[in-house]
Design an enzyme around this catalytic site. Sequence first.
Site, short mmCIF file in Angstrom:
data_model
loop_
_atom_site.label_atom_id
_atom_site.label_comp_id
_atom_site.label_asym_id
_atom_site.label_seq_id
_atom_site.Cartn_x
_atom_site.Cartn_y
_atom_site.Cartn_z
N ASP A 186 0.84 -1.20 0.00
CA ASP A 186 0.00 0.00 0.00
C ASP A 186 0.88 1.26 0.00
OD1 ASP A 186 -2.81 0.98 0.43
OD2 ASP A 186 -1.92 1.88 2.21
N GLU A 216 1.56 -0.69 -5.01
CA GLU A 216 0.60 0.36 -5.34
C GLU A 216 1.38 1.66 -5.23
OE1 GLU A 216 -3.34 2.72 -3.81
OE2 GLU A 216 -1.62 2.33 -2.56
C1 BGC Z 1 -5.51 2.21 -0.23
C2 BGC Z 1 -6.66 3.05 0.22
C3 BGC Z 1 -6.30 3.67 1.54
C4 BGC Z 1 -4.97 4.43 1.46
C5 BGC Z 1 -4.42 4.74 2.80
C6 BGC Z 1 -4.43 3.21 -0.41
O1 BGC Z 1 -3.96 3.61 -1.49
O2 BGC Z 1 -5.76 1.51 -1.40
O3 BGC Z 1 -7.85 2.34 0.32
O4 BGC Z 1 -7.29 4.56 1.92
O5 BGC Z 1 -3.99 3.65 0.82
O6 BGC Z 1 -3.97 3.57 3.40
#
Ligand code: BGC
Length: 546
Positions: A205, A279
């Site tokens: 993340d 991500e």
């Molecule tokens: C996740 C989100 C989350 C954020 C903070 C991201 O990019 O996919 O759902 O709100 O990180 O953790």
Amino acid sequence: MDWWSNSSIYQVYPRSFQDTNGDGEGDLVGVISRLSYLKSLGIDAIWLSPFYLSPNNDGGYDVQDPRTVDPRFGSMEDAVNLIKAAHRSDLRIIVDLVPNHFSTEHQWFKAALKSLPGSLERSRFHFYDGKGEGGAIPPNNWCSIFGGPAWSRVIEADGKPGQWYLHLFDSTQADLNWENNEVKEDFEKTLRFWLDKGVDGFRIDVAQGLVKEEIFKDHRDPEGLTRALRLDVSDMDRFERESLLADVPFFDNEGVHEIYRSWRKILDSYSGQRMSVAEAWVHPSSRAMRYVRSDELHQIFNFDFLIAPWDAEFLVSAINKTLSEVGQVGASPTWVLSNHDSPRLVSRLGGGELGRQRAKAMALLTHGLPGGIYIYQGEELGLEDGQLEDKDRQDPVFFRTKGVDKGRDGARIPIPWSSQLSNYGFTTTKPWLPIPSDWQDHCVEAQVDGDSHLALYRRSLHMRKLLSRQLPTSNEITWIDTPKEVLAFSRGDDFLLYANTGGESLELKLKSDSQIILASSAQAQLTSGTLTLPAESTVWLGKITK
Ligand code: BGC
């Protein structure tokens, strides 16, 4: 070949998948109970969004303890059972790792609150004195990506307002200080913990966010920057947006790569091909490939399609860019059409029947590309964003922007399994978000006929698998000359793909001798070498050896 390079990975957002304990939210036993459905789709792996102990202010991305299962989702035994049951069905499991922040309910943050400024406990996060008289002004002017300031002030032991801590997201998600060795060690422990339990990989993340720079420097336009990051940019000049995104002080700093090199060593030390996917929204997107150099992470989500219009010219350039960029570092491309943070594909492409038709065509295009694909639960059902009343919303984005941004709940509505059962078979009680009353036709159970969204996904995912055994292993595609609203390419000698993003059906004379193997529209036809390519549709041609 690595198992992930051509794989189809399905994102389960456990809270909205299947409830079995009657609390209105999905759970891990629910995922186990639906494994045969998942298997029937033709996917290779499941990515589970967080199910760890969490006060759940940001759908579990506010982790209180990354090595404990939240009782709302079940127990550690359930998690292990899920991993084992998935493996028995030949499905791999990827879990989420959230290294940018911990919940303010994490024991470290609670200890930091009880400790003095400058203490070891505070150094695990970004605690600083404020500026101005009495330290009343935050250390810098950054805004939270969820809206509002990126800093909150704590009350010290003497009962007076004291230091500030950084939170790029909700105020209950305190950013970790990655210069602190304990933070590094703790995440290595978490990686090993889940690897020992048998998971096949991690989704990282906010992978671009761990290392912060220029923490005492104000930004020239902090609100513009966070709107640009949230894609809330309809009235923003394109050049201004690009210039803001090109220089984000808290993202994409060099230090993150050292962290991923150390994680890669851990993953490689385990048997059974364990992987990681980042991500990481970075700008320009060519920088994304730095996360998947051979000694770093294995894949990075390519979000170009997540925001792409249904437009041939745009799609061709996005595909070329992606293939050439990943090619430079020898990584495999990925394609993402939707996830729990984005509007649902059907809604984004116009909604209703037209949106659904385009979404089918876009999916078939994506599934025909070389590389790995990620599918968000419900995408295979052609779901749209559900309309919600403000009183039902739960996303911190809605609250922190004071309702200006409605947030992401519309795409997180629970899966409708059957219209014969109450709450569509998702739960026996009130679901955590209301499920629209007119979703009967979109239920899993209702989509048995051959023209349904679900049937198309099943066919394309199964055929993709067969194709991947038969097509060249390189990621090369060869473009074919077409009218401008059409894109067409071949992969090797046995596969051709035509996608018509325009509103008119077209007749195209084909040079090669092939047959239709799959089409997003029943009107597609091939007669005497002429392809009838319906409006807003994609067709696969060629031959598949079973
Ligand atoms: C996740 C989100 C989350 C954020 C903070 C991201 O990019 O996919 O759902 O709100 O990180 O953790």
